[in-house]
Design an enzyme around this catalytic site. Structure first.
Site, PDB file in Angstrom:
ATOM      1  N   VAL A 123      10.061   5.436  -7.771  1.00  0.00           N
ATOM      2  CA  VAL A 123      10.598   5.762  -6.453  1.00  0.00           C
ATOM      3  C   VAL A 123      10.764   7.274  -6.365  1.00  0.00           C
ATOM      4  O   VAL A 123      11.417   7.880  -7.223  1.00  0.00           O
ATOM      5  CB  VAL A 123      11.947   5.062  -6.185  1.00  0.00           C
ATOM      6  CG1 VAL A 123      12.486   5.467  -4.800  1.00  0.00           C
ATOM      7  CG2 VAL A 123      11.794   3.549  -6.258  1.00  0.00           C
ATOM      8  N   ASN A 178      21.978  -1.792  -8.248  1.00  0.00           N
ATOM      9  CA  ASN A 178      21.267  -2.056  -6.993  1.00  0.00           C
ATOM     10  C   ASN A 178      22.137  -1.836  -5.766  1.00  0.00           C
ATOM     11  O   ASN A 178      21.770  -2.243  -4.660  1.00  0.00           O
ATOM     12  CB  ASN A 178      20.714  -3.484  -6.983  1.00  0.00           C
ATOM     13  CG  ASN A 178      19.516  -3.630  -7.896  1.00  0.00           C
ATOM     14  OD1 ASN A 178      18.911  -2.643  -8.297  1.00  0.00           O
ATOM     15  ND2 ASN A 178      19.169  -4.864  -8.231  1.00  0.00           N
ATOM     16  N   THR A 228      19.178 -10.280 -13.777  1.00  0.00           N
ATOM     17  CA  THR A 228      19.680  -9.553 -14.936  1.00  0.00           C
ATOM     18  C   THR A 228      20.573 -10.489 -15.737  1.00  0.00           C
ATOM     19  O   THR A 228      21.458 -11.124 -15.158  1.00  0.00           O
ATOM     20  CB  THR A 228      20.473  -8.319 -14.456  1.00  0.00           C
ATOM     21  OG1 THR A 228      19.594  -7.498 -13.681  1.00  0.00           O
ATOM     22  CG2 THR A 228      21.007  -7.516 -15.621  1.00  0.00           C
ATOM     23  N   ASP A 253      19.874 -10.399  -7.051  1.00  0.00           N
ATOM     24  CA  ASP A 253      19.903  -9.266  -7.980  1.00  0.00           C
ATOM     25  C   ASP A 253      21.079  -8.343  -7.708  1.00  0.00           C
ATOM     26  O   ASP A 253      20.966  -7.109  -7.792  1.00  0.00           O
ATOM     27  CB  ASP A 253      18.583  -8.486  -7.923  1.00  0.00           C
ATOM     28  CG  ASP A 253      18.262  -7.805  -9.260  1.00  0.00           C
ATOM     29  OD1 ASP A 253      18.956  -8.100 -10.262  1.00  0.00           O
ATOM     30  OD2 ASP A 253      17.333  -6.990  -9.309  1.00  0.00           O
ATOM     31  N   LYS A 300      24.081  -6.274  -8.573  1.00  0.00           N
ATOM     32  CA  LYS A 300      24.610  -5.585  -9.755  1.00  0.00           C
ATOM     33  C   LYS A 300      24.844  -4.129  -9.353  1.00  0.00           C
ATOM     34  O   LYS A 300      24.298  -3.656  -8.335  1.00  0.00           O
ATOM     35  CB  LYS A 300      23.636  -5.672 -10.931  1.00  0.00           C
ATOM     36  CG  LYS A 300      22.250  -5.104 -10.671  1.00  0.00           C
ATOM     37  CD  LYS A 300      21.352  -5.251 -11.894  1.00  0.00           C
ATOM     38  CE  LYS A 300      19.952  -4.715 -11.638  1.00  0.00           C
ATOM     39  NZ  LYS A 300      19.088  -4.818 -12.829  1.00  0.00           N
ATOM     40  N   GLY A 350      13.873   7.215  -9.320  1.00  0.00           N
ATOM     41  CA  GLY A 350      13.939   5.921  -9.984  1.00  0.00           C
ATOM     42  C   GLY A 350      12.609   5.565 -10.615  1.00  0.00           C
ATOM     43  O   GLY A 350      11.549   5.912 -10.086  1.00  0.00           O
ATOM     44  N   THR A 351      12.657   4.913 -11.771  1.00  0.00           N
ATOM     45  CA  THR A 351      11.441   4.437 -12.414  1.00  0.00           C
ATOM     46  C   THR A 351      11.645   3.004 -12.870  1.00  0.00           C
ATOM     47  O   THR A 351      12.775   2.546 -13.028  1.00  0.00           O
ATOM     48  CB  THR A 351      11.063   5.294 -13.640  1.00  0.00           C
ATOM     49  OG1 THR A 351      12.110   5.198 -14.617  1.00  0.00           O
ATOM     50  CG2 THR A 351      10.864   6.741 -13.251  1.00  0.00           C
ATOM     51  N   ASP A 374      16.600  -2.796  -3.633  1.00  0.00           N
ATOM     52  CA  ASP A 374      15.775  -3.542  -4.573  1.00  0.00           C
ATOM     53  C   ASP A 374      15.811  -5.048  -4.278  1.00  0.00           C
ATOM     54  O   ASP A 374      16.543  -5.811  -4.903  1.00  0.00           O
ATOM     55  CB  ASP A 374      16.198  -3.288  -6.022  1.00  0.00           C
ATOM     56  CG  ASP A 374      15.065  -3.597  -6.995  1.00  0.00           C
ATOM     57  OD1 ASP A 374      14.148  -4.351  -6.623  1.00  0.00           O
ATOM     58  OD2 ASP A 374      15.088  -3.098  -8.134  1.00  0.00           O
TER      59      ASP A 374
END
Length: 361
Positions: free
Chosen positions: A66, A180, A210, A175, A177, A59-60, A193
């Site tokens: 990550v 996540n 978001t 958050d 979604k 993950g970025t 997250d």
């Protein structure tokens, strides 16, 4: 299916292959050993970065990365999230990082990712978490287009339990979604997250999240609380079953206008009861929103769409998963997107004044 959305603050980074350097300045001895403290929560009793070997970037984000890492001694796998202090300060994310640590140190739930250890040097913050090999729910939704009613029911049931737990501790997630929500190797969910999560004392006014998932009261900036998570659940259920979010536009302001109008065009093929649930969750007036009424989460659980669910067995992970990820071993990263490895370069050390902000991290 829409492209991946970005939040105000995304996940983190750790660069390069080989060993993630440095640690606490010793010779690299030690290992990541999980223990249980008096509260029963798993914590690391000792660790330094020198014992962790980078396997793959999973993950970025805006200010971090990550990386899947393996303990050289125990051979256990973890997810190492690292964040560059200079970028955190530049983007004013200090409080979000502290909130994430505070929340994850407090929670212990089968559907929430575990935090084992945090540390910082003069350049980066580090958070070591359990690695969830099944990948993002978003990936499965994107590949299928949309989920069946039974799939949506399964995922929603586990998420409702996670939200109920967080809210019982007066923690707002903010958050929710598909990006996540991770799946473990058996197909159960793990929320991850927690950068936007917060322990509430009173209402909060921060604009974060978001765009497609923001509740009206967040957009209006009049203060919000736990009710925003129930709104996001309504958006999530809609997106899982239709393949697209209920409110979308080419720009965030267009999305905000549609959210505030709350005009719903629910696909006619959806189950009658789930359409009713979505309408009761996506209510602009939070005082009339399901989940935020007198009965709280119980009102959601008692809705007729969930009538087949035995809520006693859900947190025991006894519901039968419908999607079981293909996972070859505990350190299998194949269910995540491939990210290029970051070139190893030593970031400049931050000032002592800036470092003081994270002295308790």
């Amino acid at each position: 299916m829409t492209a991946a959305r970005s939040s105000c603050a995304l996940g983190a980074k750790v660069g390069g292959s080989g060993t993630t350097g440095g640690g606490d300045g010793d010779d690299g001895e030690g290992s990541a050993r999980a223990a249980r403290d008096q509260s029963g929560e798993r914590r690391l009793v000792h660790l330094n970065l020198g014992v962790l070997e980078s396997v793959a970037t999973v993950g970025t984000g805006t200010f971090g990365r990550v990386v899947l890492v393996q303990d050289r001694k125990t051979k256990s796998y973890f997810a190492l999230k690292s964040m560059k202090i200079v970028d955190l300060i530049r983007l004013k994310q200090q409080q979000h990082v502290h909130n994430e640590k505070e929340v994850l140190m407090e929670v212990n739930h089968p559907f929430i990712v575990k935090l084992y250890w945090t540390w910082h040097d003069e350049r980066c913050l580090f958070m070591l978490m359990e690695f969830i090999p099944g990948g993002e729910l978003f990936s499965y939704l994107r590949s299928r287009g949309r989920f069946t009613n039974d799939m949506g029911l399964f995922f929603s049931s586990e998420i409702v339990c996670a939200l109920e737990y967080l809210h019982s501790k007066n923690i707002v997630y903010r958050d929710l979604k598909p990006e996540n929500i991770l799946l473990d190797r058996h197909g159960h969910v793990k929320l991850t997250d927690f950068g936007f999560s917060k322990k509430l004392v009173d209402r909060t006014c921060t604009l974060c999240g978001t765009p497609e998932y923001l509740a009206p009261e967040i957009i209006q900036g009049k203060g919000h609380g736990l009710a925003v998570d129930w709104w996001a659940l309504g958006v999530l259920i809609f997106e899982m079953l239709s393949g697209y979010p209920p409110f979308f536009d080419d720009n965030p302001f267009g999305i905000y206008q549609k959210v505030l109008s709350a005009k719903l065009n629910i696909p006619h093929q959806l189950d009658f009861y789930v359409k009713d649930l979505i309408r009761k969750l996506l209510v602009v007036d939070k005082t009339k929103r399901l989940g935020n009424l007198k009965g709280g989460a119980e009102d959601v659980k008692k809705h007729k769409w969930f009538q087949s669910i035995d809520w006693d067995i859900v947190p025991q992970r006894k519901l039968k998963p419908i999607i079981v990820p293909e996972v070859a071993h505990d350190g299998d990263s194949s269910n995540f997107e491939v990210y290029p490895e970051e070139k190893r370069r030593k970031e400049p050390a931050v000032s002592q004044q800036d470092l003081e902000i994270f002295k308790n991290f």
